[in-house]
Each structure stands twice: as C-alpha cells, then as structure tokens.
Motif scaffolding. Structure first.
Motif, mmCIF file in Angstrom:
data_model
loop_
_atom_site.group_PDB
_atom_site.id
_atom_site.type_symbol
_atom_site.label_atom_id
_atom_site.label_comp_id
_atom_site.label_asym_id
_atom_site.label_seq_id
_atom_site.Cartn_x
_atom_site.Cartn_y
_atom_site.Cartn_z
ATOM 1 N N ARG A 25 0.895 -1.154 0.024
ATOM 2 C CA ARG A 25 0.059 0.054 0.187
ATOM 3 C C ARG A 25 0.964 1.171 0.143
ATOM 4 O O ARG A 25 0.421 2.117 -0.497
ATOM 5 C CB ARG A 25 -1.044 0.127 1.185
ATOM 6 C CG ARG A 25 -2.141 -0.959 0.864
ATOM 7 C CD ARG A 25 -3.142 -0.827 2.284
ATOM 8 N NE ARG A 25 -3.806 0.600 2.138
ATOM 9 C CZ ARG A 25 -4.454 1.001 3.176
ATOM 10 N NH1 ARG A 25 -4.768 0.199 4.138
ATOM 11 N NH2 ARG A 25 -4.941 2.072 3.175
ATOM 12 N N ILE A 26 1.863 1.273 0.674
ATOM 13 C CA ILE A 26 2.795 2.446 0.689
ATOM 14 C C ILE A 26 3.337 2.825 -0.577
ATOM 15 O O ILE A 26 3.601 3.885 -1.229
ATOM 16 C CB ILE A 26 4.188 2.176 1.922
ATOM 17 C CG1 ILE A 26 3.564 2.498 3.335
ATOM 18 C CG2 ILE A 26 5.288 3.153 1.415
ATOM 19 C CD1 ILE A 26 4.429 2.427 4.330
ATOM 20 N N ASP A 27 3.717 1.436 -1.327
ATOM 21 C CA ASP A 27 4.296 1.640 -2.669
ATOM 22 C C ASP A 27 3.458 2.362 -3.634
ATOM 23 O O ASP A 27 3.535 3.321 -4.376
ATOM 24 C CB ASP A 27 4.651 0.286 -3.222
ATOM 25 C CG ASP A 27 6.060 -0.252 -2.519
ATOM 26 O OD1 ASP A 27 6.749 0.514 -1.777
ATOM 27 O OD2 ASP A 27 6.358 -1.285 -2.718
ATOM 28 N N LEU A 28 2.148 1.755 -3.486
ATOM 29 C CA LEU A 28 0.860 2.348 -4.298
ATOM 30 C C LEU A 28 1.142 4.028 -3.959
ATOM 31 O O LEU A 28 0.879 4.890 -4.972
ATOM 32 C CB LEU A 28 -0.388 1.741 -3.841
ATOM 33 C CG LEU A 28 -0.804 0.732 -4.418
ATOM 34 C CD1 LEU A 28 -1.959 0.000 -4.089
ATOM 35 C CD2 LEU A 28 -0.398 0.541 -6.169
ATOM 36 N N VAL A 29 0.929 4.422 -2.559
ATOM 37 C CA VAL A 29 0.792 5.820 -2.224
ATOM 38 C C VAL A 29 1.942 6.655 -2.811
ATOM 39 O O VAL A 29 1.745 7.761 -3.164
ATOM 40 C CB VAL A 29 0.518 5.904 -0.739
ATOM 41 C CG1 VAL A 29 0.737 7.313 -0.230
ATOM 42 C CG2 VAL A 29 -0.779 5.060 -0.163
ATOM 43 N N ASP A 30 3.072 5.929 -2.530
ATOM 44 C CA ASP A 30 4.469 6.667 -3.107
ATOM 45 C C ASP A 30 4.054 7.010 -4.564
ATOM 46 O O ASP A 30 4.338 8.056 -5.207
ATOM 47 C CB ASP A 30 5.603 5.788 -3.048
ATOM 48 C CG ASP A 30 6.039 5.833 -1.530
ATOM 49 O OD1 ASP A 30 5.360 6.937 -0.703
ATOM 50 O OD2 ASP A 30 7.021 5.458 -1.103
ATOM 51 N N LYS A 31 3.425 5.905 -5.450
ATOM 52 C CA LYS A 31 3.336 6.172 -6.889
ATOM 53 C C LYS A 31 2.411 7.555 -6.888
ATOM 54 O O LYS A 31 2.767 8.247 -7.919
ATOM 55 C CB LYS A 31 2.882 5.020 -7.467
ATOM 56 C CG LYS A 31 3.892 4.002 -8.039
ATOM 57 C CD LYS A 31 3.373 2.859 -8.829
ATOM 58 C CE LYS A 31 4.200 1.823 -8.895
ATOM 59 N NZ LYS A 31 4.051 0.454 -9.033
ATOM 60 N N VAL A 32 1.315 7.367 -6.358
ATOM 61 C CA VAL A 32 0.390 8.608 -6.536
ATOM 62 C C VAL A 32 1.239 9.741 -6.171
ATOM 63 O O VAL A 32 1.164 10.770 -6.880
ATOM 64 C CB VAL A 32 -0.872 8.428 -5.688
ATOM 65 C CG1 VAL A 32 -1.765 9.555 -5.682
ATOM 66 C CG2 VAL A 32 -1.598 7.191 -6.226
ATOM 67 N N LEU A 33 1.892 9.631 -4.943
ATOM 68 C CA LEU A 33 2.649 11.180 -4.310
ATOM 69 C C LEU A 33 3.657 11.756 -5.695
ATOM 70 O O LEU A 33 3.968 12.651 -5.733
ATOM 71 C CB LEU A 33 3.390 10.608 -3.091
ATOM 72 C CG LEU A 33 2.638 10.867 -1.892
ATOM 73 C CD1 LEU A 33 3.338 10.445 -0.766
ATOM 74 C CD2 LEU A 33 1.919 12.032 -1.554
#
Ligand SMILES: C=C(O[C@@H]1C=C(C(=O)O)C=C[C@H]1O)C(=O)O
Length: 349
Positions: free
Chosen positions: A16-24
């Motif tokens: 989930r962190i990786d996904l959030v980072d992508k969006v960020l």
C-alpha cells in the motif's frame, strides 16, 4: 498475532505504501510542472523566483487543512513542504541565466549571445542567490566584498580587436564560463574563480605569454603595466567625465557595469549596494595609481549620489591604513593635475 500473519500484513502494508508513493510522485511531478509554468510567467514579468509571502500562504493553507484532518503534525508538514517548495523553485529556473552588470551591459550581451532565444537572462540584482565561490574568492583578496566580474568582462572587451590571442582567449572564456548556481536554478556567466582557472588552462594549452587576469588586482596590474586604465567600464561614464579609455568600449549605449557589494544575512548573501567604476587593490604601485584615479574622479565633482563619493572616502581611508607608504598626509599632497598621465598609452600589449 501469528508470525505468518504478521509477515503478510507487513507485505500488504508495504504494498500500500508503494501505491501511495506512486500517487505522490505523480502529484509531485504535476506540482513541479505547474511551478515551472509560474517560473515562465515570472521571467516575462522580470520578477524574482522566490515569493516568500506566497510560500507562507501555501504553508498556512496546508496547516489549516491539516488541522481539520489532524494526523500530520504542523511541524512535519512545514518541514516537508519547505522541501517541496524549494524543489519546485529549482525547477522554475532551469533556463534562466544571470549576468553581472546592468541590462544592456557588455556582460548582458555576452550572456545573450551564449544562449538561444528560449533562454532569458536576468541581471543578478533580480535573483536571490549569489554563488558563494565568488564571494569567498574575492573576500580573501580584496579589502571589500565587491564582485567585479563585470569589470573583468569589460576589461576583456576593451582589449578586444587589438590582439588575436586575447580574442581567442575571450571566446575560450565565454564558452567555458557558464556555471550553475549553487541551487542549480541559474546559469551564471563568468566568475573570477573560473576566469582564473580558464586562464591557467588557456596558457598551458596555447603556450602564449599572456597576462593572467585572475581577479581585480590582476586586472589592475594589467592596467598599470600597460599604462592604461581598464577599470572604468561604462562608456557613458567615460564620456560624461571625459576620462580617457584605451579603446571605444564595445557595448551598448547604456552600459553601466557596476560592482556589487555583497552582504551576508545568515547563510544567504544579498546584494546590498552597487558601486560604480571603482577598482580596489592594496598593492602599493597599483594602489597609488588607483588613488590618483579616485582623487581625479572626486576632483571632477562627480555628483555625490552617482559616484558614491562617501564610499570613496571610506575606501581612501582604508587604503591609507593598509598602505604605510601612503600616509593620509601624502595622500592629500598627491597632485591631482597629474591624473591622466598613466592611462593614455595605447601600446599596452
Ligand atoms: C510557484 C511559485 O514560486 C515559488 C514557489 C512556491 C511554491 O512552490 O509553492 C511558492 C512561492 C514562490 O517562492 C509561486 O510564486 O507561486
């Protein structure tokens, strides 16, 4: 919790962190693209990149919205956004160049001729940073913290057309002297330190005997050895005060190359004062000549505001203190009528 479970949780949360980072990252890129556009507008408006009140507003807007959500701490938010803003600012200025001297000066034309039409150059007074390297290199050599790159350029420009080696040297300098400012936001034109290094390189490559103009004192030395005065840079000033120059200066009508006095505020440097056509050095021979020149300038009753006579007086006092051969009494006795004898000879190279 069972260890197997814990591991899968860890994997899941990391996913989930990786996904959030992508969006960020996507969002950050969008922000930077917008900031670049703001930068373009600022260039057309000739306004500086940094707008501190807007920065404060951006952060306080965020603080209000984060109060509502209440997860992020204000301190953390501020820290993160300061970083983001500084990165955004860096992207605003990639194709901005800067030059010493005022618009229309020789330095300006050099800068413009080095880049294509998509690049806009700013006078240094409009940008909010100064390369430390210039400050430090001059500070150790000169009694004042003056930035005299404009002088160097003008000195070279004055010599232009007279000597093919010097012409080649100038092109060499111009092609080499573009450096990035510390924040990478600006491309800067010639600096003293670079001039020095480039001159060294040039000399070793071309085996010419040639004067190394590495800083203001050296430029002064060339002036003195060659019986000429290179420090008066602006054509308008030369005309106005009937001061003899070696050569018609090859720049635009409104050249007013200035020396910039820098001031330190915290870790930043600011331009605090512009001083025109003064060349400083503490070496005796040069010092004497410079004093003669300064006295001559003062004697001609140059308008106080324009010439910064108050500043000159401070300078003279300082030079007297530094130079035991020139007491203040001796200074008063220097005959002003001798003034131009040493800078009228054209056979200087
Ligand atoms: C983008 C701008 O330029 C700079 C960058 C800012 C930012 O990244 O939010 C804010 C103010 C300026 O210092 C602007 O003026 O809006």
């Amino acid at each position: 919790m069972h260890p197997c479970n814990t591991n899968s949780h860890l994997r899941y949360f990391r996913y989930r962190i990786d996904l959030v980072d992508k969006v960020l990252v996507k969002l950050l890129e969008t922000r930077i693209k917008v900031a670049t556009k703001v930068g373009r507008v600022k260039i057309t408006l000739s306004s500086p990149i940094t707008n501190s009140s807007r920065e404060r507003q951006v952060i306080s807007n965020l603080i209000s919205s984060c109060m509502a959500v209440n997860i992020l701490k204000v301190k953390d938010l501020r820290e993160v956004w300061k970083r983001i803003i500084s990165i955004s600012k860096r992207s605003e200025g990639h194709s901005v160049t800067s030059f010493y001297g005022s618009p229309g000066s020789h330095t300006h034309s050099v800068m413009d001729s080095c880049f294509d039409m998509t690049t806009v150059s700013f006078p240094f007074s409009l940008i909010d940073e100064t390369p430390f390297i210039i400050y430090s290199s001059l500070n150790t050599r000169l009694p004042f913290r003056n930035n005299c790159s404009g002088l160097l350029h003008t000195a070279l420009a004055t010599m232009n057309n007279h000597n093919v080696h010097i012409q080649n040297y100038i092109s060499h300098c111009i092609s080499q002297h573009l450096v990035l400012s510390p924040s990478n936001r600006y491309i800067l034109s010639v600096t003293q330190t670079h001039a020095y290094n480039q001159t060294k390189q040039w000399n070793s490559r071309n085996s010419h005997t040639m004067y190394t103009i590495m800083n203001t004192s050296k430029a002064a030395k060339v002036s003195c050895i060659c019986n000429s005065m290179l420090s008066i840079s602006g054509r308008s000033i030369i005309t106005k005060y009937s001061i003899e120059s070696l050569d018609p200066i090859q720049d635009r009508w409104n050249n007013k190359t200035s020396f910039l006095e820098l001031q330190r505020k915290g870790s930043r440097l600011y331009i605090c004062k512009k001083v025109r056509y003064i060349l400083l050095t503490h070496r005796t021979k040069i010092c004497r000549d410079m004093l003669l020149l300064l006295l001559a300038v003062i004697k001609q009753n140059i308008d106080l505001l324009e010439s910064g006579v108050v500043y000159y007086k401070r300078l003279l006092l300082l030079l007297c203190k530094r130079n035991d051969k020139l007491s203040s009494k001796a200074l008063r006795m220097i005959s002003i009528s001798k003034k131009v004898g040493f800078y009228t000879n054209n056979n200087y190279i």
